[in-house]
Design a protein around this motif. Structure first.
Motif, PDB file in Angstrom:
ATOM      1  N   MET A   1     -19.808 -34.537  15.747  1.00 22.83           N
ATOM      2  CA  MET A   1     -19.151 -33.432  15.292  1.00 22.83           C
ATOM      3  C   MET A   1     -19.266 -32.199  16.081  1.00 22.83           C
ATOM      4  SD  MET A   1     -19.728 -33.592  10.965  1.00 22.83           S
ATOM      5  CE  MET A   1     -18.559 -32.199  10.745  1.00 22.83           C
ATOM      6  N   GLU A   2     -18.352 -31.398  16.223  1.00 20.83           N
ATOM      7  CA  GLU A   2     -18.642 -30.109  17.085  1.00 20.83           C
ATOM      8  C   GLU A   2     -18.421 -28.911  16.079  1.00 20.83           C
ATOM      9  OE1 GLU A   2     -19.195 -29.682  20.258  1.00 20.83           O
ATOM     10  OE2 GLU A   2     -19.611 -31.581  20.443  1.00 20.83           O
ATOM     11  N   LEU A   3     -19.262 -27.993  16.131  1.00 22.25           N
ATOM     12  CA  LEU A   3     -19.159 -26.820  15.237  1.00 22.25           C
ATOM     13  C   LEU A   3     -18.038 -25.837  15.932  1.00 22.25           C
ATOM     14  CD1 LEU A   3     -22.689 -25.507  14.868  1.00 22.25           C
ATOM     15  CD2 LEU A   3     -21.345 -26.654  13.357  1.00 22.25           C
ATOM     16  N   PRO A   4     -17.425 -25.347  14.902  1.00 20.42           N
ATOM     17  CA  PRO A   4     -16.220 -24.490  15.478  1.00 20.42           C
ATOM     18  C   PRO A   4     -16.500 -23.399  16.462  1.00 20.42           C
ATOM     19  CG  PRO A   4     -16.490 -24.068  13.231  1.00 20.42           C
ATOM     20  CD  PRO A   4     -17.453 -25.281  13.445  1.00 20.42           C
ATOM     21  N   VAL A   5     -15.646 -22.598  17.214  1.00 16.64           N
ATOM     22  CA  VAL A   5     -15.967 -21.744  17.916  1.00 16.64           C
ATOM     23  C   VAL A   5     -16.009 -20.479  16.845  1.00 16.64           C
ATOM     24  CG1 VAL A   5     -15.653 -20.337  20.009  1.00 16.64           C
ATOM     25  CG2 VAL A   5     -15.308 -22.689  19.883  1.00 16.64           C
ATOM     26  N   GLU A   6     -17.051 -19.689  16.827  1.00 16.78           N
ATOM     27  CA  GLU A   6     -16.879 -18.420  16.071  1.00 16.78           C
ATOM     28  C   GLU A   6     -16.678 -17.185  16.910  1.00 16.78           C
ATOM     29  OE1 GLU A   6     -20.559 -17.775  13.762  1.00 16.78           O
ATOM     30  OE2 GLU A   6     -20.570 -19.807  13.172  1.00 16.78           O
ATOM     31  N   PHE A   7     -16.104 -16.372  16.670  1.00 19.33           N
ATOM     32  CA  PHE A   7     -15.763 -15.104  17.065  1.00 19.33           C
ATOM     33  C   PHE A   7     -15.626 -13.859  15.985  1.00 19.33           C
ATOM     34  CE2 PHE A   7     -11.675 -17.025  16.048  1.00 19.33           C
ATOM     35  CZ  PHE A   7     -10.942 -15.974  15.602  1.00 19.33           C
ATOM     36  N   LEU A   8     -15.697 -12.739  16.571  1.00 13.72           N
ATOM     37  CA  LEU A   8     -15.578 -11.483  15.694  1.00 13.72           C
ATOM     38  C   LEU A   8     -14.123 -10.704  15.891  1.00 13.72           C
ATOM     39  CD1 LEU A   8     -19.015 -10.174  15.846  1.00 13.72           C
ATOM     40  CD2 LEU A   8     -18.257 -11.351  13.871  1.00 13.72           C
ATOM     41  N   VAL A   9     -13.625 -10.503  14.942  1.00 11.98           N
ATOM     42  CA  VAL A   9     -12.586  -9.587  15.180  1.00 11.98           C
ATOM     43  C   VAL A   9     -12.853  -8.229  14.942  1.00 11.98           C
ATOM     44  CG1 VAL A   9     -10.159  -9.136  14.305  1.00 11.98           C
ATOM     45  CG2 VAL A   9     -10.838 -11.416  14.090  1.00 11.98           C
TER      46      VAL A   9
END
Length: 108
Positions: A91-99
């Motif tokens: 599995m790959e972790l989702p890319v996290e980003f801040l709005v």
């Protein structure tokens, strides 16, 4: 008293067990100086005791080596350990980003 050759051999074995130092710091460390003084002194501990302590130091180094080898995530940060665990099972972790502006805000 032990022969000088035997004492020199034990001293060199202790030096091999100590962590290596950069070339710029080739002066004797306090631990190295203490070991040398203890081995060189006339009222030194028996040679058997020095050899036993040397075996203990070797065993501690081997223990640390094995611990690092069989527990590779021991010194990793939690995020990196989770990412590698997910990757291990495919599995790959989702890319996290801040709005912008959403930090600390709750929806509602």
């Amino acid at each position: 008293m032990a022969s000088p050759v035997k004492l020199r051999s034990i001293y060199r074995s202790f030096l091999r067990e100590l962590p290596s130092r950069p070339l710029a710091e080739r002066s004797k460390s306090p631990l190295q100086a203490r070991i040398r003084n203890t081995i060189a002194s006339k009222s030194a501990t028996p040679i058997e005791q020095a050899e036993q302590f040397l075996q203990y130091v070797k065993a501690q180094r081997m223990y640390a080596t094995l611990l690092e080898r069989y527990n590779p995530g021991m010194n990793m940060e939690e995020e990196e350990r989770i990412r590698l665990t997910a990757k291990r099972v495919g599995m790959e972790l989702p890319v996290e980003f801040l709005v912008e502006g959403s930090e600390g805000e709750k929806g509602g």
